[in-house]
Design a protein around this motif. Structure first.
Motif, PDB file in Angstrom:
ATOM      1  N   GLU A 255      62.196  44.430  47.169  1.00 45.68           N
ATOM      2  CA  GLU A 255      61.904  44.319  45.741  1.00 45.68           C
ATOM      3  C   GLU A 255      60.598  43.556  45.512  1.00 45.68           C
ATOM      4  O   GLU A 255      59.837  43.880  44.589  1.00 45.68           O
ATOM      5  CB  GLU A 255      63.067  43.619  45.030  1.00 45.68           C
ATOM      6  CG  GLU A 255      63.028  43.774  43.522  1.00 45.68           C
ATOM      7  CD  GLU A 255      64.294  43.285  42.842  1.00 45.68           C
ATOM      8  OE1 GLU A 255      64.216  42.955  41.647  1.00 45.68           O
ATOM      9  OE2 GLU A 255      65.349  43.233  43.505  1.00 45.68           O
ATOM     10  N   PHE A 256      60.329  42.573  46.351  1.00 44.05           N
ATOM     11  CA  PHE A 256      59.056  41.852  46.258  1.00 44.05           C
ATOM     12  C   PHE A 256      57.883  42.816  46.377  1.00 44.05           C
ATOM     13  O   PHE A 256      56.945  42.785  45.571  1.00 44.05           O
ATOM     14  CB  PHE A 256      58.975  40.801  47.362  1.00 44.05           C
ATOM     15  CG  PHE A 256      57.588  40.260  47.610  1.00 44.05           C
ATOM     16  CD1 PHE A 256      57.064  39.261  46.810  1.00 44.05           C
ATOM     17  CD2 PHE A 256      56.804  40.762  48.643  1.00 44.05           C
ATOM     18  CE1 PHE A 256      55.779  38.767  47.038  1.00 44.05           C
ATOM     19  CE2 PHE A 256      55.530  40.276  48.885  1.00 44.05           C
ATOM     20  CZ  PHE A 256      55.020  39.268  48.073  1.00 44.05           C
ATOM     21  N   LEU A 257      57.921  43.677  47.381  1.00 43.80           N
ATOM     22  CA  LEU A 257      56.805  44.579  47.622  1.00 43.80           C
ATOM     23  C   LEU A 257      56.648  45.574  46.485  1.00 43.80           C
ATOM     24  O   LEU A 257      55.528  45.894  46.066  1.00 43.80           O
ATOM     25  CB  LEU A 257      57.020  45.314  48.945  1.00 43.80           C
ATOM     26  CG  LEU A 257      55.829  46.081  49.514  1.00 43.80           C
ATOM     27  CD1 LEU A 257      54.616  45.177  49.668  1.00 43.80           C
ATOM     28  CD2 LEU A 257      56.205  46.696  50.854  1.00 43.80           C
ATOM     29  N   ALA A 258      57.764  46.055  45.937  1.00 44.61           N
ATOM     30  CA  ALA A 258      57.693  46.994  44.824  1.00 44.61           C
ATOM     31  C   ALA A 258      57.106  46.330  43.585  1.00 44.61           C
ATOM     32  O   ALA A 258      56.231  46.889  42.907  1.00 44.61           O
ATOM     33  CB  ALA A 258      59.076  47.557  44.523  1.00 44.61           C
ATOM     34  N   LYS A 259      57.554  45.129  43.299  1.00 40.48           N
ATOM     35  CA  LYS A 259      57.118  44.462  42.066  1.00 40.48           C
ATOM     36  C   LYS A 259      55.737  43.835  42.196  1.00 40.48           C
ATOM     37  O   LYS A 259      55.065  43.579  41.192  1.00 40.48           O
ATOM     38  CB  LYS A 259      58.162  43.431  41.643  1.00 40.48           C
ATOM     39  CG  LYS A 259      59.458  44.097  41.202  1.00 40.48           C
ATOM     40  CD  LYS A 259      60.406  43.139  40.526  1.00 40.48           C
ATOM     41  CE  LYS A 259      61.631  43.887  39.987  1.00 40.48           C
ATOM     42  NZ  LYS A 259      62.569  42.989  39.280  1.00 40.48           N
ATOM     43  N   LEU A 260      55.298  43.598  43.435  1.00 33.96           N
ATOM     44  CA  LEU A 260      53.941  43.106  43.646  1.00 33.96           C
ATOM     45  C   LEU A 260      52.927  44.078  43.060  1.00 33.96           C
ATOM     46  O   LEU A 260      51.869  43.671  42.560  1.00 33.96           O
ATOM     47  CB  LEU A 260      53.696  42.911  45.148  1.00 33.96           C
ATOM     48  CG  LEU A 260      52.350  42.332  45.568  1.00 33.96           C
ATOM     49  CD1 LEU A 260      52.122  40.941  44.977  1.00 33.96           C
ATOM     50  CD2 LEU A 260      52.253  42.278  47.097  1.00 33.96           C
ATOM     51  N   ARG A 261      53.248  45.361  43.076  1.00 31.56           N
ATOM     52  CA  ARG A 261      52.340  46.378  42.536  1.00 31.56           C
ATOM     53  C   ARG A 261      52.199  46.286  41.017  1.00 31.56           C
ATOM     54  O   ARG A 261      51.261  46.837  40.446  1.00 31.56           O
ATOM     55  CB  ARG A 261      52.826  47.776  42.930  1.00 31.56           C
ATOM     56  CG  ARG A 261      52.684  48.052  44.430  1.00 31.56           C
ATOM     57  CD  ARG A 261      53.164  49.439  44.803  1.00 31.56           C
ATOM     58  NE  ARG A 261      52.933  49.748  46.202  1.00 31.56           N
ATOM     59  CZ  ARG A 261      51.804  50.250  46.691  1.00 31.56           C
ATOM     60  NH1 ARG A 261      50.806  50.538  45.856  1.00 31.56           N
ATOM     61  NH2 ARG A 261      51.675  50.491  47.985  1.00 31.56           N
ATOM     62  N   ASP A 262      53.134  45.598  40.376  1.00 26.36           N
ATOM     63  CA  ASP A 262      53.056  45.404  38.926  1.00 26.36           C
ATOM     64  C   ASP A 262      52.461  44.045  38.564  1.00 26.36           C
ATOM     65  O   ASP A 262      52.472  43.650  37.398  1.00 26.36           O
ATOM     66  CB  ASP A 262      54.457  45.521  38.304  1.00 26.36           C
ATOM     67  CG  ASP A 262      55.055  46.903  38.476  1.00 26.36           C
ATOM     68  OD1 ASP A 262      54.295  47.891  38.404  1.00 26.36           O
ATOM     69  OD2 ASP A 262      56.277  47.002  38.697  1.00 26.36           O
ATOM     70  N   GLY A 263      51.961  43.341  39.570  1.00 28.19           N
ATOM     71  CA  GLY A 263      51.465  41.993  39.344  1.00 28.19           C
ATOM     72  C   GLY A 263      50.007  41.953  38.920  1.00 28.19           C
ATOM     73  O   GLY A 263      49.277  42.947  38.962  1.00 28.19           O
ATOM     74  N   TYR A 264      49.603  40.745  38.512  1.00 19.73           N
ATOM     75  CA  TYR A 264      48.222  40.466  38.109  1.00 19.73           C
ATOM     76  C   TYR A 264      47.668  39.377  39.021  1.00 19.73           C
ATOM     77  O   TYR A 264      48.312  38.344  39.230  1.00 19.73           O
ATOM     78  CB  TYR A 264      48.173  39.988  36.659  1.00 19.73           C
ATOM     79  CG  TYR A 264      48.682  40.992  35.663  1.00 19.73           C
ATOM     80  CD1 TYR A 264      47.821  41.871  35.016  1.00 19.73           C
ATOM     81  CD2 TYR A 264      50.048  41.065  35.364  1.00 19.73           C
ATOM     82  CE1 TYR A 264      48.298  42.797  34.101  1.00 19.73           C
ATOM     83  CE2 TYR A 264      50.530  41.988  34.448  1.00 19.73           C
ATOM     84  CZ  TYR A 264      49.650  42.855  33.821  1.00 19.73           C
ATOM     85  OH  TYR A 264      50.121  43.772  32.920  1.00 19.73           O
ATOM     86  N   LEU A 265      46.471  39.597  39.554  1.00 21.02           N
ATOM     87  CA  LEU A 265      45.841  38.599  40.401  1.00 21.02           C
ATOM     88  C   LEU A 265      45.196  37.530  39.533  1.00 21.02           C
ATOM     89  O   LEU A 265      44.440  37.840  38.607  1.00 21.02           O
ATOM     90  CB  LEU A 265      44.779  39.244  41.288  1.00 21.02           C
ATOM     91  CG  LEU A 265      45.214  40.444  42.136  1.00 21.02           C
ATOM     92  CD1 LEU A 265      44.059  40.865  43.050  1.00 21.02           C
ATOM     93  CD2 LEU A 265      46.455  40.142  42.953  1.00 21.02           C
ATOM     94  N   VAL A 266      45.492  36.276  39.825  1.00 17.14           N
ATOM     95  CA  VAL A 266      44.943  35.156  39.071  1.00 17.14           C
ATOM     96  C   VAL A 266      44.321  34.183  40.063  1.00 17.14           C
ATOM     97  O   VAL A 266      44.925  33.868  41.091  1.00 17.14           O
ATOM     98  CB  VAL A 266      46.047  34.428  38.272  1.00 17.14           C
ATOM     99  CG1 VAL A 266      45.450  33.265  37.476  1.00 17.14           C
ATOM    100  CG2 VAL A 266      46.780  35.393  37.346  1.00 17.14           C
TER     101      VAL A 266
END
Length: 242
Positions: free
Chosen positions: A209-220
């Motif tokens: 789930e981490f890897l899937a949701k990482l794709r919906d993340g924003y780099l800050v």
């Protein structure tokens, strides 16, 4: 969701911005005194994580997981933050990171074998600071080979210790061109570096789930590579971490 203290915001102004609803701050790359090139104690990590409002800290010491295991037990037990056990492993052609490890990976093998060992644990194969020759980066040939074999899950598109932003930009472009998840990390070797970079992403449970949701993340993040202010300190012995 953690809230940053004023002292951390002064160092890293982006921490003043609240997370989106349902999102958390995840630092994918950090170090402790178990790395051998850092003197950051586990107590200092705990203090700085709270100050920066980091929700999930991936502890990725060089060729060691003992610090990460200890922090996971301590910080999660006290509800300070969640800890992902990781390791930055030296290979013949540069460093790669395993996230969500259950056992230490031996260093010194070739990159393909090391990546396969990471995957065999059901862990995430993450490439830190690609293209940055000051950070023991994976060679471009090795990166292309691992990607072609489908062994790369995510790539670090922002590393706070990378001084040339063109290198972070190149990493991001490589990740996007090869449909890899994009990550960000402080690469913290001193406590105050925590908060300098992270991914703001939806909450998750476990590596898949981490890897899937990482794709919906924003780099800050921003570039931050200051030294620790000098003070008289006693660093606990950790023995030979290599």
């Amino acid at each position: 969701m953690g809230v940053a203290a004023e002292a951390a915001i002064e160092r890293h102004p982006h921490l003043a911005e609240p997370c989106r609803d349902g999102f958390i701050r995840v630092d994918l790359h950090s170090h402790t005194m178990f790395s051998g090139d850092s003197t950051t104690t586990l107590d200092e990590i705990a203090e700085s994580v709270v100050e920066a409002g980091i929700d999930v800290l991936c502890v990725t010491d060089h060729n060691a997981i003992e610090g990460a295991v200890r922090l996971k037990r301590a910080l999660e037990g006290d509800n300070v933050c969640r800890v992902v056990v990781g390791e930055e492993v030296r290979t013949h052609t540069g460093e790669i990171i395993g996230l969500f490890l259950t056992e230490r990976i031996a260093f010194g093998a070739n990159a393909v074998d090391t990546a396969q060992q990471i995957r065999a644990q059901g862990a995430v194969m993450y490439v830190p600071h690609p293209f940055d020759p000051m950070r023991r980066n994976l060679t471009e040939d090795a990166l292309i080979e691992l990607t072609g074999l489908g062994l790369v899950d995510a790539i670090e598109a922002h590393n706070s210790k990378t001084s040339l932003q063109s290198l972070n930009k190149r990493a991001r472009e490589f990740g996007e061109a090869h449909d890899l998840a994009l990550g960000a990390g402080s690469d913290a070797h001193v406590p105050h570096a925590l908060g300098s970079a992270y991914v703001e992403m939806p909450d998750f449970d476990g590596p898949t789930e981490f890897l899937a949701k990482l794709r919906d993340g924003y780099l800050v993040g921003h570039h931050w590579d200051l030294h620790r202010p000098w003070s008289a300190r006693i660093i606990p012995s950790v023995g030979d971490t290599y």
